[in-house]
Design a protein around this motif. Structure first.
Motif, PDB file in Angstrom:
ATOM      1  N   GLU A  13      29.665  52.263  39.610  1.00 53.05           N
ATOM      2  CA  GLU A  13      28.905  51.503  40.603  1.00 53.05           C
ATOM      3  C   GLU A  13      29.544  50.118  40.771  1.00 53.05           C
ATOM      4  OE1 GLU A  13      24.928  51.429  39.217  1.00 53.05           O
ATOM      5  OE2 GLU A  13      24.615  53.586  39.409  1.00 53.05           O
ATOM      6  N   SER A  14      30.689  50.083  41.421  1.00 50.25           N
ATOM      7  CA  SER A  14      31.417  48.825  41.549  1.00 50.25           C
ATOM      8  C   SER A  14      30.742  47.856  42.510  1.00 50.25           C
ATOM      9  CB  SER A  14      32.855  49.084  42.007  1.00 50.25           C
ATOM     10  OG  SER A  14      32.876  49.815  43.213  1.00 50.25           O
ATOM     11  N   GLY A  15      29.975  48.366  43.452  1.00 48.94           N
ATOM     12  CA  GLY A  15      29.228  47.519  44.364  1.00 48.94           C
ATOM     13  C   GLY A  15      30.116  46.615  45.204  1.00 48.94           C
ATOM     14  N   GLN A  16      29.528  45.570  45.746  1.00 48.54           N
ATOM     15  CA  GLN A  16      30.251  44.679  46.640  1.00 48.54           C
ATOM     16  C   GLN A  16      31.210  43.752  45.889  1.00 48.54           C
ATOM     17  OE1 GLN A  16      27.390  42.599  49.014  1.00 48.54           O
ATOM     18  NE2 GLN A  16      26.841  44.405  50.215  1.00 48.54           N
ATOM     19  N   LEU A  17      30.989  43.574  44.595  1.00 46.87           N
ATOM     20  CA  LEU A  17      31.820  42.630  43.850  1.00 46.87           C
ATOM     21  C   LEU A  17      33.215  43.168  43.581  1.00 46.87           C
ATOM     22  CD1 LEU A  17      31.980  39.897  42.432  1.00 46.87           C
ATOM     23  CD2 LEU A  17      31.112  41.001  40.356  1.00 46.87           C
ATOM     24  N   TRP A  18      33.316  44.439  43.170  1.00 50.65           N
ATOM     25  CA  TRP A  18      34.611  44.977  42.741  1.00 50.65           C
ATOM     26  C   TRP A  18      35.170  46.055  43.645  1.00 50.65           C
ATOM     27  CZ3 TRP A  18      36.722  41.798  39.623  1.00 50.65           C
ATOM     28  CH2 TRP A  18      35.961  41.075  38.704  1.00 50.65           C
ATOM     29  N   SER A  19      34.401  46.542  44.599  1.00 53.33           N
ATOM     30  CA  SER A  19      34.897  47.617  45.451  1.00 53.33           C
ATOM     31  C   SER A  19      35.920  47.176  46.497  1.00 53.33           C
ATOM     32  CB  SER A  19      33.726  48.333  46.150  1.00 53.33           C
ATOM     33  OG  SER A  19      32.964  47.421  46.915  1.00 53.33           O
ATOM     34  N   PRO A  20      35.872  45.938  47.013  1.00 51.26           N
ATOM     35  CA  PRO A  20      36.872  45.564  48.028  1.00 51.26           C
ATOM     36  C   PRO A  20      38.290  45.596  47.478  1.00 51.26           C
ATOM     37  CG  PRO A  20      35.031  44.016  48.033  1.00 51.26           C
ATOM     38  CD  PRO A  20      34.871  44.859  46.817  1.00 51.26           C
ATOM     39  N   ASP A  21      39.234  45.924  48.338  1.00 52.45           N
ATOM     40  CA  ASP A  21      40.642  45.969  47.921  1.00 52.45           C
ATOM     41  C   ASP A  21      41.145  44.600  47.462  1.00 52.45           C
ATOM     42  OD1 ASP A  21      40.722  48.649  48.541  1.00 52.45           O
ATOM     43  OD2 ASP A  21      41.571  48.333  50.547  1.00 52.45           O
ATOM     44  N   TYR A  22      40.509  43.548  47.956  1.00 52.76           N
ATOM     45  CA  TYR A  22      40.967  42.206  47.632  1.00 52.76           C
ATOM     46  C   TYR A  22      40.300  41.633  46.375  1.00 52.76           C
ATOM     47  CZ  TYR A  22      36.561  41.122  50.036  1.00 52.76           C
ATOM     48  OH  TYR A  22      35.246  41.090  50.422  1.00 52.76           O
ATOM     49  N   ALA A  23      39.462  42.400  45.686  1.00 49.40           N
ATOM     50  CA  ALA A  23      38.639  41.860  44.600  1.00 49.40           C
ATOM     51  C   ALA A  23      39.471  41.219  43.494  1.00 49.40           C
ATOM     52  CB  ALA A  23      37.740  42.949  44.022  1.00 49.40           C
ATOM     53  N   VAL A  24      40.477  41.934  43.003  1.00 47.12           N
ATOM     54  CA  VAL A  24      41.286  41.394  41.904  1.00 47.12           C
ATOM     55  C   VAL A  24      42.121  40.217  42.391  1.00 47.12           C
ATOM     56  CG1 VAL A  24      43.152  41.896  40.279  1.00 47.12           C
ATOM     57  CG2 VAL A  24      41.308  43.553  40.616  1.00 47.12           C
ATOM     58  N   SER A  25      42.663  40.318  43.606  1.00 47.41           N
ATOM     59  CA  SER A  25      43.434  39.212  44.164  1.00 47.41           C
ATOM     60  C   SER A  25      42.557  37.975  44.315  1.00 47.41           C
ATOM     61  CB  SER A  25      44.017  39.610  45.517  1.00 47.41           C
ATOM     62  OG  SER A  25      44.778  38.558  46.068  1.00 47.41           O
ATOM     63  N   SER A  26      41.322  38.153  44.748  1.00 46.17           N
ATOM     64  CA  SER A  26      40.395  37.030  44.882  1.00 46.17           C
ATOM     65  C   SER A  26      40.085  36.426  43.519  1.00 46.17           C
ATOM     66  CB  SER A  26      39.109  37.503  45.556  1.00 46.17           C
ATOM     67  OG  SER A  26      38.166  36.455  45.666  1.00 46.17           O
ATOM     68  N   LEU A  27      39.948  37.274  42.508  1.00 51.76           N
ATOM     69  CA  LEU A  27      39.723  36.789  41.151  1.00 51.76           C
ATOM     70  C   LEU A  27      40.888  35.908  40.700  1.00 51.76           C
ATOM     71  CD1 LEU A  27      38.017  36.868  38.527  1.00 51.76           C
ATOM     72  CD2 LEU A  27      39.340  38.894  37.872  1.00 51.76           C
ATOM     73  N   MET A  28      42.111  36.350  40.996  1.00 50.32           N
ATOM     74  CA  MET A  28      43.281  35.553  40.647  1.00 50.32           C
ATOM     75  C   MET A  28      43.296  34.223  41.398  1.00 50.32           C
ATOM     76  SD  MET A  28      46.227  38.485  40.365  1.00 50.32           S
ATOM     77  CE  MET A  28      47.528  37.275  40.068  1.00 50.32           C
ATOM     78  N   ASP A  29      42.824  34.236  42.643  1.00 55.11           N
ATOM     79  CA  ASP A  29      42.709  32.985  43.403  1.00 55.11           C
ATOM     80  C   ASP A  29      41.846  31.977  42.650  1.00 55.11           C
ATOM     81  OD1 ASP A  29      44.172  34.133  45.446  1.00 55.11           O
ATOM     82  OD2 ASP A  29      42.441  34.503  46.742  1.00 55.11           O
ATOM     83  N   THR A  30      40.745  32.457  42.090  1.00 52.36           N
ATOM     84  CA  THR A  30      39.841  31.541  41.398  1.00 52.36           C
ATOM     85  C   THR A  30      40.502  30.984  40.142  1.00 52.36           C
ATOM     86  OG1 THR A  30      38.712  33.236  40.047  1.00 52.36           O
ATOM     87  CG2 THR A  30      37.855  32.838  42.261  1.00 52.36           C
ATOM     88  N   PHE A  31      41.243  31.826  39.408  1.00 52.52           N
ATOM     89  CA  PHE A  31      41.961  31.333  38.225  1.00 52.52           C
ATOM     90  C   PHE A  31      42.952  30.240  38.622  1.00 52.52           C
ATOM     91  CE2 PHE A  31      41.602  35.796  36.152  1.00 52.52           C
ATOM     92  CZ  PHE A  31      40.297  35.530  35.772  1.00 52.52           C
ATOM     93  N   GLU A  32      43.686  30.509  39.695  1.00 53.93           N
ATOM     94  CA  GLU A  32      44.696  29.550  40.142  1.00 53.93           C
ATOM     95  C   GLU A  32      44.040  28.238  40.567  1.00 53.93           C
ATOM     96  OE1 GLU A  32      48.748  29.574  42.892  1.00 53.93           O
ATOM     97  OE2 GLU A  32      47.349  31.272  42.983  1.00 53.93           O
ATOM     98  N   SER A  33      42.910  28.347  41.224  1.00 57.09           N
ATOM     99  CA  SER A  33      42.206  27.144  41.668  1.00 57.09           C
ATOM    100  C   SER A  33      41.697  26.325  40.484  1.00 57.09           C
ATOM    101  CB  SER A  33      41.034  27.522  42.578  1.00 57.09           C
ATOM    102  OG  SER A  33      41.494  28.153  43.760  1.00 57.09           O
ATOM    103  N   VAL A  34      41.146  27.001  39.490  1.00 60.44           N
ATOM    104  CA  VAL A  34      40.652  26.298  38.304  1.00 60.44           C
ATOM    105  C   VAL A  34      41.770  25.499  37.650  1.00 60.44           C
ATOM    106  CG1 VAL A  34      39.804  26.627  35.948  1.00 60.44           C
ATOM    107  CG2 VAL A  34      38.738  27.866  37.829  1.00 60.44           C
ATOM    108  N   LEU A  35      42.944  26.090  37.552  1.00 56.65           N
ATOM    109  CA  LEU A  35      44.060  25.445  36.863  1.00 56.65           C
ATOM    110  C   LEU A  35      44.686  24.329  37.689  1.00 56.65           C
ATOM    111  CD1 LEU A  35      45.840  28.567  35.325  1.00 56.65           C
ATOM    112  CD2 LEU A  35      44.422  26.898  34.120  1.00 56.65           C
ATOM    113  N   ALA A  36      44.878  24.570  38.969  1.00 52.20           N
ATOM    114  CA  ALA A  36      45.737  23.687  39.767  1.00 52.20           C
ATOM    115  C   ALA A  36      44.995  22.637  40.578  1.00 52.20           C
ATOM    116  CB  ALA A  36      46.594  24.533  40.720  1.00 52.20           C
ATOM    117  N   THR A  37      43.684  22.738  40.690  1.00 56.94           N
ATOM    118  CA  THR A  37      42.969  21.795  41.540  1.00 56.94           C
ATOM    119  C   THR A  37      43.140  20.363  41.048  1.00 56.94           C
ATOM    120  OG1 THR A  37      40.840  21.393  42.623  1.00 56.94           O
ATOM    121  CG2 THR A  37      40.773  21.852  40.278  1.00 56.94           C
TER     122      THR A  37
END
Length: 215
Positions: free
Chosen positions: A170-194
């Motif tokens: 039951e991945s739901g709306q959080l993990w089912s999109p194709d961009y989910a993991v890429s979006s997660l990586m975006d957040t990691f990058e933002s946390v580090l580089a902001t």
């Protein structure tokens, strides 16, 4: 027995699982087999940590080696070397609850987790962090190290949620999109580089003797 122990540690934590819980879940009659093969519950947990950590570390090191040869060292690429070995672990080895076990240990038994890794089975993780320090010179070093720790905790928690949703189907709306993991990586990058806020920079200066630069 190891599979059931890992599942129980993932769901209940190290302190919430007894030897008898593991024996019962594994369909064994008594604790003799666990004591014979592992000695005790902590030694079994330590072996489970190392089993997965060794595979993840080998994958990370290989990915970093390729990036260095190809000249592809970027923040995004290094984050990929951190994340994808964990995402791939279950598919390669069947360790379906490893990330959740590690996330639980990180929050509740951090000293045990560090001791189990022995500063030996997380060398790929350390290499990734060293690369990120080099790639983000604009962030004060003490602040960047703080952010790396936050990303480690946040990342394990997020990937544990991904692992649980995958197993439930039951991945739901959080993990089912194709961009989910890429979006997660975006957040990691933002946390580090902001760019640090003025408030954070001020507090950082106050915490350092004489306001000396950390770089």
């Amino acid at each position: 027995m190891k599979e059931e122990a890992q599942r129980l540690f993932a769901l209940r934590g190290l302190d919430g699982v007894s030897v008898q819980d593991i024996i019962s879940a594994a369909g064994q009659r008594n604790s003799a087999s666990l004591r014979y093969y592992f000695g005790n519950k902590l030694e079994l947990a330590r072996e489970l940590v190392v089993d997965g950590a060794q595979l993840i570390d080998e994958d990370r090191q290989a990915r970093l080696d390729r990036l260095e040869v190809e000249g592809g060292i970027t923040v995004r690429a290094v984050l990929g070397a951190l994340i994808f070995p964990m995402l791939d672990l279950a598919e390669r080895t069947g360790q379906a609850t490893y990330i959740r076990m590690i996330a639980n240990l990180q929050l509740n038994n951090r000293a045990f987790l560090r001791e189990a890794l022995e500063n030996k089975w997380n060398l790929g993780y350390q290499r990734c962090n060293a690369q990120l320090r080099d790639l983000l010179p604009q962030v004060p070093l003490s602040l960047l190290d703080h952010r790396l720790s936050l990303v480690g905790i946040y990342g394990n928690a997020a990937l544990a949620a991904w692992e649980a949703s995958r197993d439930s189907g039951e991945s739901g709306q959080l993990w089912s999109p194709d961009y989910a993991v890429s979006s997660l990586m975006d957040t990691f990058e933002s946390v580090l580089a902001t760019e640090p806020s003025e408030e954070t920079r001020s507090l950082l200066s106050e915490s350092e003797d004489g306001g000396q630069s950390s770089r």
